[in-house]
Design a protein around this motif. Structure first.
Motif, short mmCIF file in Angstrom:
data_model
loop_
_atom_site.label_atom_id
_atom_site.label_comp_id
_atom_site.label_asym_id
_atom_site.label_seq_id
_atom_site.Cartn_x
_atom_site.Cartn_y
_atom_site.Cartn_z
N ALA A 198 3.81 25.17 55.93
CA ALA A 198 2.86 26.06 56.59
C ALA A 198 1.46 25.49 56.39
N PRO A 199 0.52 25.87 57.24
CA PRO A 199 -0.84 25.41 57.05
C PRO A 199 -1.35 25.77 55.65
N LEU A 229 0.18 33.65 43.27
CA LEU A 229 0.70 34.76 44.06
C LEU A 229 -0.26 35.93 44.09
N THR A 230 -1.04 36.09 43.03
CA THR A 230 -2.07 37.14 43.03
C THR A 230 -3.14 36.83 44.06
N SER A 234 1.34 36.04 50.22
CA SER A 234 2.27 35.56 51.25
C SER A 234 3.10 34.36 50.78
N LEU A 235 2.67 33.71 49.70
CA LEU A 235 3.42 32.55 49.20
C LEU A 235 4.76 32.92 48.60
N LYS A 236 4.96 34.21 48.28
CA LYS A 236 6.17 34.60 47.55
C LYS A 236 7.45 34.36 48.34
N GLY A 240 4.85 28.81 50.96
CA GLY A 240 4.15 28.18 52.08
C GLY A 240 4.98 27.15 52.81
N GLY A 241 6.31 27.33 52.81
CA GLY A 241 7.17 26.38 53.50
C GLY A 241 7.66 25.24 52.63
N HIS A 242 7.23 25.22 51.36
CA HIS A 242 7.63 24.13 50.46
C HIS A 242 8.87 24.49 49.65
N GLY A 243 9.30 25.74 49.72
CA GLY A 243 10.56 26.15 49.10
C GLY A 243 10.45 26.51 47.63
N LYS A 244 9.89 25.62 46.80
CA LYS A 244 9.82 25.86 45.37
C LYS A 244 8.39 25.68 44.86
#
Length: 421
Positions: A198-199, A229-230, A234-236, A240-244
């Motif tokens: 993700a961007p 995450l705080t 949205s990263l949870k 961001g598309g990176h999985g881990k």
């Protein structure tokens, strides 16, 4: 954007989905009731999300969609599935114990499809029932891709037999996230390929970079993840598309590095520190711990980490009993604040096991939670055919129970009464 499932003429993987409704619905009820409701009432939403490949050639075309449910208990959901293009097969209870005909109907239909004229590339089984292990083996022997969507604990052999497993918490994220991107990202991770990043957004990156730059030493991964995450909730879903988390850290660059070992994982500023500066393991892992964590899915936590999870669970439950998602996050945060970071995935697995023992509640104590969890671990070991002697069982209980579970001491045999003349 969710791609309508009606667009079946696009190229992609030809797939067949077989849904064990009773198994998945009851499993999701224990994990997240809101996700269970979406699963039951809006199958078109999540199947479209799973079908979408994020614009890749790997998008799925579900040529066959079968749902097997008990009409006596779940008849009200039938219309939602027929409207979503599923063939619904009624599987009423056949025994006094409530055993339905789902297993045999699903297996027969799947074998018919496997032997049929249409070459199905991928078989998707939505069920955590280990009875389907032999069916998965047949798919693999026929050189078909196999994907399992689980809504509960998955037997080790079942997990190892499948090519891909969508875990219960990831499936719940798809359901509650209402996003095709979530579905594509989860399946991409299950398949071992990288979803389209993700961007990059700046808030979380700046927060973590600032934390690591100002820290007097390496920072635990859980603390860094909590800060990220705080700053950017949205990263949870999938970082961001990176999985881990580790992959997300890697793309930050600028000398920020991460290592998952030693436990619980560390992030550091490579301009000031190196891997040699990372703390050593606080406890050497025993042979029992290594054996259990390798053969089952029990998280590889230390005794102190398990103890902290139970203490944090007791505190959070008594303060304000939250829903499942909030409970997992709150316990993770409480552990971080207490100085014994535990990943959210590990907390989620423990809570899932406690749900199956009905141990969660406002009156639960750290000791009662530890006792229930230890029984769950022992059952997982039994199902995995692990055998331990008495000393190893005692060691397992001390470890999994965080030192809170009392192991019964051996009773000395009572002396026999003297024989009467």
């Amino acid at each position: 954007m969710i791609v309508p499932s009606s667009q079946v003429h696009r190229p992609g993987i030809r797939a067949a989905m077989f849904v064990d409704f009773d198994n998945v619905y009851s499993g999701l009820q224990a994990v997240d009731p809101a996700a269970a409701r979406v699963f039951a009432e809006d199958p078109k939403l999540w199947t479209s999300a799973l079908a979408d490949g994020g614009g890749r050639d790997g998008a799925r075309r579900f040529l066959i969609r079968n749902c097997y449910l008990n009409p006596v208990i779940y008849s009200k959901y039938r219309v939602y599935w027929t409207r979503a293009g599923f063939r619904v097969i009624d599987c009423p209870s056949l025994t006094q114990r409530g055993k339905s005909s789902t297993d045999i109907n699903l297996v027969l239909d799947a074998m018919d499809v496997l032997a049929g004229p249409v070459g199905i590339d991928e078989f998707v089984i939505a069920s955590a029932d280990a009875d389907f292990t032999s069916l998965i083996a047949r798919f693999r022997a026929a050189d078909r891709i196999t994907t399992v969507i689980a809504a509960g604990p998955v037997a080790f052999a079942y997990r190892e037999m499948a090519d891909h497993v969508v875990e219960s918490n990831d499936f719940a994220a798809i359901l509650t996230g209402s996003s095709a991107d979530a579905g594509a990202g989860v399946l991409a991770r299950a398949e071992g390929r990288a979803p389209a990043p993700a961007p990059r957004k700046g808030a979380a990156a700046k927060e973590v970079s600032s934390l690591v730059r100002s820290s007097p030493g390496p920072v635990t991964g859980s603390v860094a993840a909590h800060r990220a995450l705080t700053a950017e909730p949205s990263l949870k879903t999938d970082w961001g598309g990176h999985g881990k988390f580790g992959a997300w850290i890697a793309q930050l660059g600028n000398g920020i590095e991460y290592s998952p070992t030693p436990t619980p994982g560390w992030v550091w500023d490579a301009r000031r520190f190196s891997a040699a500066d990372l703390p050593q393991e606080a406890e050497a892992r025993s042979a029992v711990e290594e054996h259990v964590t390798r053969v089952t899915d029990v998280p590889a936590l230390s005794r102190l980490q398990f103890r902290q999870v139970f203490l944090s669970l007791e505190a959070v439950l008594r303060e304000h009993p939250p829903n499942r998602n909030e409970l997992t996050r709150s316990v993770r945060d409480h552990c971080v604040a207490a100085g014994h970071p535990v990943s959210r995935a590990a907390v989620n697995f423990i809570i899932q096991g406690l749900n199956y023992t009905d141990a969660l509640g406002e009156e639960a104590t750290a000791v009662s939670l530890a006792t229930a969890w230890t029984r769950n671990v022992e059952e997982l070991c039994r199902l995995a055919l692990l055998e331990f002697d008495e000393s190893e069982v005692a060691e397992l209980r001390r470890w999994a129970g965080g030192g809170l579970v009392k192991t019964p001491s051996k009773q000395k045999p009572k002396p026999e009464a003297p024989a009467e003349d």
